[in-house]
Write an enzyme that holds these catalytic residues in place. Structure first.
Site, PDB file in Angstrom:
ATOM      1  N   GLU A   1      35.458  41.737  39.997  1.00 49.84           N
ATOM      2  CA  GLU A   1      34.268  41.629  40.835  1.00 49.84           C
ATOM      3  C   GLU A   1      33.128  42.215  40.000  1.00 49.84           C
ATOM      4  O   GLU A   1      32.945  43.431  39.953  1.00 49.84           O
ATOM      5  CB  GLU A   1      34.420  42.399  42.145  1.00 49.84           C
ATOM      6  CG  GLU A   1      33.236  42.178  43.073  1.00 49.84           C
ATOM      7  CD  GLU A   1      32.830  43.411  43.873  1.00 49.84           C
ATOM      8  OE1 GLU A   1      31.952  43.285  44.736  1.00 49.84           O
ATOM      9  OE2 GLU A   1      33.360  44.505  43.614  1.00 49.84           O
TER      10      GLU A   1
ATOM     11  N   ASP B   1      37.711  46.045  41.784  1.00 50.68           N
ATOM     12  CA  ASP B   1      36.493  46.274  42.552  1.00 50.68           C
ATOM     13  C   ASP B   1      35.396  46.898  41.688  1.00 50.68           C
ATOM     14  O   ASP B   1      35.662  47.737  40.824  1.00 50.68           O
ATOM     15  CB  ASP B   1      36.827  47.203  43.721  1.00 50.68           C
ATOM     16  CG  ASP B   1      35.634  47.504  44.593  1.00 50.68           C
ATOM     17  OD1 ASP B   1      35.119  46.569  45.225  1.00 50.68           O
ATOM     18  OD2 ASP B   1      35.220  48.683  44.636  1.00 50.68           O
TER      19      ASP B   1
END
Length: 713
Positions: A452, A399
């Protein structure tokens, strides 16, 4: 042997001494003489019962500290027999007679930041030592003056269970006999400022169900049955395999399911829908459900909201046996400031960088890890390996990588510190990402590390040997933003915006991309994917089908957030279930059926995934007819076979469209998003398109529709 002075005895009595084993326990007094000391406040009598059957009476020294001596040729195990004034008494093993449970090699690796199985030595572990059952507690707290174990076993009073410091490693250790799995505990830490603070175990492998915050001792008894899956994975090349990912927030997919309850339902659903993988939003323990798991307090603890760690193992094992891969979101970019967790763990910045210009995310109200500190980097690298080794997951989606890469991320001038070269790149974070990726791929071939990452940082999926970050895949955020911007436009106005769909072709092979329509695109006022579509209900459905077929045909792997496969109307909320009732509506049931068909056809067509990251396997298609609402391209596999993807994003059918296909022959419609079975108008080419010599073909393009054509052998 010199008797400890009164100051030391008083400190031991309050559990505030950094080396309690130097005072308590069994000690040689020379020439076969031995001294036993024990802390037993308020006791009437204390006796050491030796393994040879002798009883040694201990005398009270001071502040609840007792001492007695005996002679023996070697150290003898013993138990402490204690009686009290009310006539009660008990016999127990003495925690302070045991040697350290951590060896010098482990301590060296921790100091060096190179312990790849850190969870095996830090935390709480059920052990048998010298034939005695108990739990070995270890914790890294280098700035502490003293550390105690507290829990339900000592009524949360740690004075009787101080831990010993293991020197410059910063590790503290204590073996507590008679404890086992299920013990609830925390660490009580005396800071350099003289404050006692209570902390959950950073290495805990289980925590209380929130809002409880204590750690829980656990031991796995699970036997895996996915050897075939894991062996095949190790021999696989994920870049050359189909990857269609179903992103799931477990708590709201179908609320109330445990890990075990979810197994059958997820397997049935994902299998019928044809997805190859599930990606779980973070399952590591987190205090606030509204963070969706992205503010982690227990990096090694699967959230107890859905059951025990072995229950999660069962879920993943079952998914593997059903042929479904498992990806999990991982959040090494920041952690919450909750006082019970990692924040200021031993009273000072430890896991976080001490300078707020590098150590805080103001946007999220969280701390940033100190990636330059070897022990912190080790904590995170080992954590990634932990999920692969202990839970057999197939990939980690990392993330917010951009927030880690740039020191000025979401900061104004003067709010950040440049690196040693004066630049904005976080060199320590870059080094950490390279280390975790290289180590994960070395130890677990066939897995996928997925970034990401929303910027144009170069080499995200380039090998670390060439200076890249070493990820296997990167989310294509540019494609996502551009294509969503395009698809929400009224078809009447799309003609001037063709570049929003085709610009991604210019950079589609610069990284190994995943095309994501994730949870982030259906929250915070954005509405659902279906809700973005222009037009009436039929047009919204047609647009959704066309968009997904374009997405599945585009170079790169795919990810779709739950609910979008059947046209969820409302914006997603973690606090309630998906709108499953929509499947009772024929039009949404048809969309649901379309996505299942899309996935199954995709998996059958190797040109759509085998060379996803090879520019030579892709080509735009043109011809004498040109329409700015039509996007056409071809994908090729290693055998030279091709699939043509032809998209008509206008609101009307186009008859007599001439296009140059890759070769002459009969091309079969393997997918038509406008088919009546999916709720479309049924416009098409009766299943086949004939291409003359040179590939010239004339065809009908359905309105708001996509054709996939495959040449018959």
């Amino acid at each position: 042997m010199t008797l400890p002075d009164d100051r030391v005895l008083d400190t031991v009595a309050t559990g505030s001494y950094h080396a309690p084993h130097e005072v308590l326990g069994l000690h040689s007094a020379g020439e076969g003489r031995w001294v036993v000391r024990a802390r037993r406040p308020l006791a009437e009598t204390v006796t050491a019962r030796l393994a040879d059957g002798r009883d040694v009476t201990l005398s009270h020294l001071r502040a609840g500290i007792w001492e007695g001596g005996f002679t023996a040729s070697a150290a003898l195990p013993y138990q402490l027999v204690t009686t009290y004034g009310d006539g009660s008494g008990y016999t127990a093993e003495d925690p302070y007679r045991f040697l350290p449970t951590m060896g010098e090699l482990d301590l060296h690796l921790i100091r060096e930041g190179r312990h790849e199985q850190l969870w095996h030595v830090l935390g709480a572990h059920v052990r048998v030592i010298d034939g005695v059952d108990g739990v070995a507690f270890t914790v890294w707290a280098p700035n502490a003056q003293a550390v105690r174990v507290v829990g339900d076993f000592n009524l949360w009073d740690g004075q009787g269970h101080p831990m010993r410091s293991l020197g410059s490693s910063g590790v503290w250790e204590l073996f507590v006999p008679a404890l086992g799995a299920g013990t609830v505990y925390k660490f009580e830490i005396l800071t350099r400022a003289g404050q006692w603070i209570l902390k959950a175990d950073p290495m805990a492998r289980l925590a209380e169900v929130p809002p409880g915050t204590a750690s829980v001792v656990t031991a796995s008894e699970y036997s895996w049955n996915d050897d075939g899956w894991v062996s095949a994975r190790a021999e696989s090349r994920p870049h050359e395999l189909p990857m269609s990912v179903y992103e799931v927030h477990l708590g709201s997919w179908r609320p109330g399911l445990s890990y075990r309850d979810a197994a059958d339902q997820l397997i049935d659903y994902v299998t019928s829908q044809g997805f190859t993988h599930i990606e779980f939003m973070p399952l590591a323990e987190h205090p606030f459900g509204g963070s969706w798991g992205y503010q982690v307090s227990g990096y090694y603890a699967p959230t107890s909201r859905f059951g025990q760690p072995d229950d999660l193992r069962y879920l993943i094992d079952r998914l593997h046996q059903a042929g479904i891969g498992v990806i999990m979101d991982w959040v090494p970019g920041h952690f919450p400031k909750d006082a019970f967790a990692l924040a200021r763990f031993d009273g000072e910045p430890l896991y976080e960088h001490g300078d707020p210009r590098r150590g805080e995310h103001r946007d999220w109200g969280t701390y940033i890890f100190d990636y330059g500190r070897s022990e912190v980097r080790n904590f995170l690298v080992a954590n990634a390996l932990y999920w692969f080794e202990e839970f057999h997951i197939d990939g980690l989606r990392v993330d917010a990588v951009a927030s880690m890469l740039y020191l000025d991320y979401s900061r104004e001038a003067g709010e950040w510190l440049p690196n040693i070269h004066g630049g904005r790149e976080n060199l320590e974070a870059i080094g950490f990402l390279q280390e975790v990726n290289a180590t994960a791929y070395k130890r677990f071939p066939g897995i996928a590390m997925i970034a990401e990452e929303s910027t144009s940082f170069p080499g995200v999926t380039a090998p670390t040997s060439r200076g890249g970050l070493g990820f296997g895949f990167k989310w294509n955020m540019g494609w996502m933003n551009d294509s969503l911007q395009y698809i929400k436009r009224d078809p009447m106005f799309r003609a001037h915006h063709e570049g929003e769909l085709s610009f991604s072709f210019a950079y589609a092979f610069t990284e190994n991309f995943v095309l994501p329509i994730s949870h982030d695109e259906v929250v915070h006022g954005k509405g659902s994917l279906f809700g973005r579509m222009p037009g009436d209900h039929w047009q919204k459905l047609a647009n959704t089908r066309a968009y997904l077929a374009y997405m599945w045909g585009h170079p790169g792997k795919q990810l779709l957030f739950m609910g979008q496969e059947f046209g969820q109307l409302s914006e997603w909320s973690e606090s309630r279930s998906l709108d499953w009732w929509l499947l009772e509506q024929p039009s949404h049931a048809q969309l649901h059926s379309f996505v299942a068909n899309l996935n199954h056809v995709y998996r059958d067509q190797a040109p759509l995934w085998q060379r996803d990251h090879d520019a030579a396997a892709f080509g735009r298609l043109g011809g004498p007819t040109w329409n700015p609402n039509v996007i056409a391209f071809a994908r090729h596999d290693y055998d030279g076979e091709a699939v043509a993807v032809i998209c008509n994003f206008s609101g009307v059918p186009i008859h007599g469209y001439e296009l140059d296909l890759p070769s002459a022959g009969t091309w079969r419609e393997v997918l038509n998003t406008d088919a009546q079975e999916f709720g479309g108008s049924g416009v098409g080419n009766l299943g086949t398109v004939h291409a003359a010599e040179g590939g010239r073909a004339t065809m009908v393009l359905p309105p708001l529709g996509v054709l996939w054509l495959r040449r018959d052998a």
